[in-house]
Write a protein that holds these residues in place. Structure first.
Motif, PDB file in Angstrom:
ATOM      1  N   ALA A  41     -22.768 -39.844 -10.429  1.00 47.95           N
ATOM      2  CA  ALA A  41     -23.077 -38.416 -10.530  1.00 47.95           C
ATOM      3  C   ALA A  41     -24.450 -38.067  -9.989  1.00 47.95           C
ATOM      4  O   ALA A  41     -24.823 -36.889  -9.971  1.00 47.95           O
ATOM      5  CB  ALA A  41     -22.971 -37.965 -11.986  1.00 47.95           C
ATOM      6  N   ALA A  73     -22.882 -35.453 -15.037  1.00 50.03           N
ATOM      7  CA  ALA A  73     -24.285 -35.074 -15.200  1.00 50.03           C
ATOM      8  C   ALA A  73     -24.592 -34.602 -16.614  1.00 50.03           C
ATOM      9  O   ALA A  73     -25.732 -34.694 -17.066  1.00 50.03           O
ATOM     10  CB  ALA A  73     -24.662 -33.994 -14.191  1.00 50.03           C
ATOM     11  N   SER A 310     -22.642 -31.946  -6.396  1.00 52.63           N
ATOM     12  CA  SER A 310     -22.754 -31.191  -7.641  1.00 52.63           C
ATOM     13  C   SER A 310     -22.176 -29.791  -7.476  1.00 52.63           C
ATOM     14  O   SER A 310     -22.221 -29.228  -6.373  1.00 52.63           O
ATOM     15  CB  SER A 310     -24.236 -31.076  -8.043  1.00 52.63           C
ATOM     16  N   SER A 313     -24.512 -27.777  -5.778  1.00 51.38           N
ATOM     17  CA  SER A 313     -24.673 -27.965  -4.337  1.00 51.38           C
ATOM     18  C   SER A 313     -24.102 -26.783  -3.566  1.00 51.38           C
ATOM     19  O   SER A 313     -24.635 -26.389  -2.520  1.00 51.38           O
ATOM     20  CB  SER A 313     -23.982 -29.256  -3.883  1.00 51.38           C
ATOM     21  N   ALA A 362     -28.875 -34.225  -5.740  1.00 54.76           N
ATOM     22  CA  ALA A 362     -27.856 -34.636  -6.709  1.00 54.76           C
ATOM     23  C   ALA A 362     -27.081 -35.833  -6.176  1.00 54.76           C
ATOM     24  O   ALA A 362     -26.308 -36.451  -6.907  1.00 54.76           O
ATOM     25  CB  ALA A 362     -26.899 -33.477  -6.994  1.00 54.76           C
ATOM     26  N   ARG A 443     -16.381 -36.204  -9.212  1.00 56.25           N
ATOM     27  CA  ARG A 443     -16.490 -34.892  -8.576  1.00 56.25           C
ATOM     28  C   ARG A 443     -15.515 -33.893  -9.211  1.00 56.25           C
ATOM     29  O   ARG A 443     -15.877 -32.744  -9.474  1.00 56.25           O
ATOM     30  CB  ARG A 443     -16.202 -34.998  -7.082  1.00 56.25           C
ATOM     31  N   GLU A 446     -16.877 -32.875 -12.569  1.00 55.26           N
ATOM     32  CA  GLU A 446     -17.947 -31.878 -12.470  1.00 55.26           C
ATOM     33  C   GLU A 446     -17.366 -30.496 -12.158  1.00 55.26           C
ATOM     34  O   GLU A 446     -17.832 -29.477 -12.691  1.00 55.26           O
ATOM     35  CB  GLU A 446     -18.951 -32.275 -11.377  1.00 55.26           C
ATOM     36  N   TYR A 462     -26.944 -26.985 -14.458  1.00 53.51           N
ATOM     37  CA  TYR A 462     -27.422 -28.184 -13.749  1.00 53.51           C
ATOM     38  C   TYR A 462     -28.924 -28.132 -13.453  1.00 53.51           C
ATOM     39  O   TYR A 462     -29.447 -29.039 -12.812  1.00 53.51           O
ATOM     40  CB  TYR A 462     -26.635 -28.355 -12.441  1.00 53.51           C
ATOM     41  N   LYS A 465     -30.846 -31.289 -14.738  1.00 48.38           N
ATOM     42  CA  LYS A 465     -30.107 -32.554 -14.761  1.00 48.38           C
ATOM     43  C   LYS A 465     -30.666 -33.565 -13.770  1.00 48.38           C
ATOM     44  O   LYS A 465     -30.508 -34.776 -13.976  1.00 48.38           O
ATOM     45  CB  LYS A 465     -28.624 -32.312 -14.447  1.00 48.38           C
ATOM     46  N   TYR A 466     -31.238 -33.099 -12.665  1.00 47.33           N
ATOM     47  CA  TYR A 466     -31.631 -34.024 -11.595  1.00 47.33           C
ATOM     48  C   TYR A 466     -33.145 -34.068 -11.433  1.00 47.33           C
ATOM     49  O   TYR A 466     -33.829 -33.088 -11.668  1.00 47.33           O
ATOM     50  CB  TYR A 466     -31.009 -33.574 -10.265  1.00 47.33           C
TER      51      TYR A 466
END
Length: 466
Positions: A41, A73, A310, A313, A362, A443, A446, A462, A465-466
């Motif tokens: 993820a 995530a 993500s 994204s 991500a 994927r 998510e 999100y 998360k990253y």
């Protein structure tokens, strides 16, 4: 080490080396070592050991469940027919060549890990192993090596912001002096920390979006470049925290506006010569370099399952925002998905490279690089012709003209990316069936998490998360 080669029991050479290193670390008041990897993820997961236990970790690894290959995530879990079970164990083996004392985390060192089974065989879903194997096969079969770098963009938020809100820590125009001055002390500390860690920084500057910055680092072999990407983000977080700030590398922290990218820069080399310079092709590319670029171009829709993985994204991958959302290439064309960088006259032989733009942070950098290399090699082996170059913004092309030139929009949802990935045998083979199935499951998981959320809801879900 190939995918099936067992790790020698006890790893005596590494144990002796780790024992010496642990003594050196202790002498520098380092008390613990962060063992880091990136899951499917795109989340950096860690375990830590006391410095005195580094030799044991080098000998026998540190336990961690394989279930993290199907974590999302938000830490929920999906399953495949192989992964996602609570059963089993893996061993995390630190790469002592990459062991780094963390300048912004006093008392700590850091090392990336390889994930190995208890029987001593590389784990089939270890992204670092997949990238290493891909690079080794390119050298063995084609005599080609690579140099790579990952750009890192992030936004800086006030640490005292309410809840999970994003409140830009600085204001001022894009690329403006006001922003640089506003975070001058933090940025200087970041440069000092990265220099102390041996990271070759080329640029650090304010970017376009509110509170956004970007750092560019020197190119390395792909595995080392992916390691460096993880280390640099660890350092950015730590430095920001010491200044009372919060950072996000998420593809988008707001429902509208420009997001954070993680562009890949990649060049192919043979016998010390850069294939992207000095050739008879366009902009000095050799025939092989043109076919490599064409291979990446042809696999771009499926690549987005690895490079833009993500739900957030999709908030970044919008036309006319320099995110590269059309299957097009061009020299220094920042709206094309593939940008040919020639470098300044006089250094073409060193600087020429391919920039892949529909990539964000991500993405697991090991999987992103492995899949892009596999796509390029497919084009090279097949001698795929590179189509006509695009200039300007592809979004402004007449639809009929765009179709005739093979310019099409990249997937706009994870479901579309997964469908393209399922149909792409080259990429699935490069990852192997176990990891390819994990990519698909994660994927789609998510996508399920984000279902029903509007753009602001996806960004909020999100953001941190990253």
């Amino acid at each position: 080490m190939s995918e099936c080669d067992p790790v020698p029991g006890g790893r005596p050479g590494e144990v002796e080396r780790a024992t010496a290193l642990s003594g050196e670390l202790a002498g520098r008041d380092v008390h613990g070592v962060v063992l880091a990897y990136v899951d499917t993820a795109g989340i950096a997961r860690v375990k830590t050991v006391p410095t005195a236990k580094l030799a044991a970790a080098a000998a026998w690894g540190v336990g961690m469940s394989p279930v993290f290959d199907t974590f999302l995530a938000d830490d929920s879990i999906v399953t495949t027919d192989v992964l996602g079970s609570p059963d089993g164990d893996l061993r995390l083996y630190p790469d002592l060549d990459r062991l780094t004392v963390l300048a912004a985390q006093p008392g700590w060192a850091w090392a990336p890990v390889d994930r190995i089974t208890q029987e001593g065989v590389p784990h089939t879903a270890c992204g670092r192993t997949v990238l290493r194997r891909t690079v080794a096969e390119a050298a063995e079969r084609h005599g080609i090596t690579f140099r790579a770098a990952v750009e890192i963009e992030w936004v800086v938020s006030r640490g005292d912001a309410d809840g999970d809100a994003f409140v830009p820590a600085v204001s001022g125009p894009a690329y403006g002096a006001a922003r640089q001055i506003g975070l001058s002390d933090c940025a200087a500390d970041l440069l000092a920390a990265l220099a102390a860690q041996g990271v070759d920084v080329e640029q650090l500057h304010p970017e376009y979006a509110a509170g956004q910055f970007e750092i560019s680092v020197g190119a390395l072999d792909p595995v080392a470049a992916a390691d460096r990407s993880v280390l640099v983000r660890q350092t950015i977080r730590a430095v920001a925290r010491r200044h009372g700030l919060r950072v996000s590398f998420a593809p988008a922290v707001l429902g509208q506006g420009v997001g954070n990218g993680g562009h890949l820069h990649l060049s192919a080399w043979r016998d010390g010569t850069n294939l992207h310079a000095g050739g008879a092709g366009r902009y000095g590319m050799t025939t092989e370099a043109e076919s490599f670029v064409a291979g990446v171009l042809g696999h771009l829709p499926a690549l987005t399952a690895l490079t833009a993985p993500s739900p957030a994204s999709g908030l970044r991958l919008r036309p006319s925002q320099w995110a590269g959302v059309f299957t097009a290439w061009g020299r220094e064309t920042r709206e094309a998905a593939l940008r040919i960088v020639t470098g300044t006259a006089g250094i073409h032989d060193r600087a020429a490279n391919l920039e892949v733009k529909p990539v964000d942070l991500a993405a697991n950098p090991y999987l992103a690089l492995a899949s892009v290399i596999a796509a390029g090699l497919d084009g090279l082996v097949s001698s795929t012709p590179l189509p006509e170059e695009i200039t300007g913004d592809p979004a402004r092309l007449d639809p009929a003209d765009a179709a005739a030139r093979g310019v099409r929009r990249l997937p706009v949802s994870l479901a579309e990316s997964v469908a393209a990935f399922r149909a792409d045998g080259v990429l699935r083979t490069a990852l192997g069936p176990v990891l390819a199935d994990a990519v698909i499951a994660v994927r789609l998981g998510e996508a399920g998490v984000a279902e029903g959320l509007d753009d602001d809801g996806v960004a909020a879900a999100y953001r941190w998360k990253y």
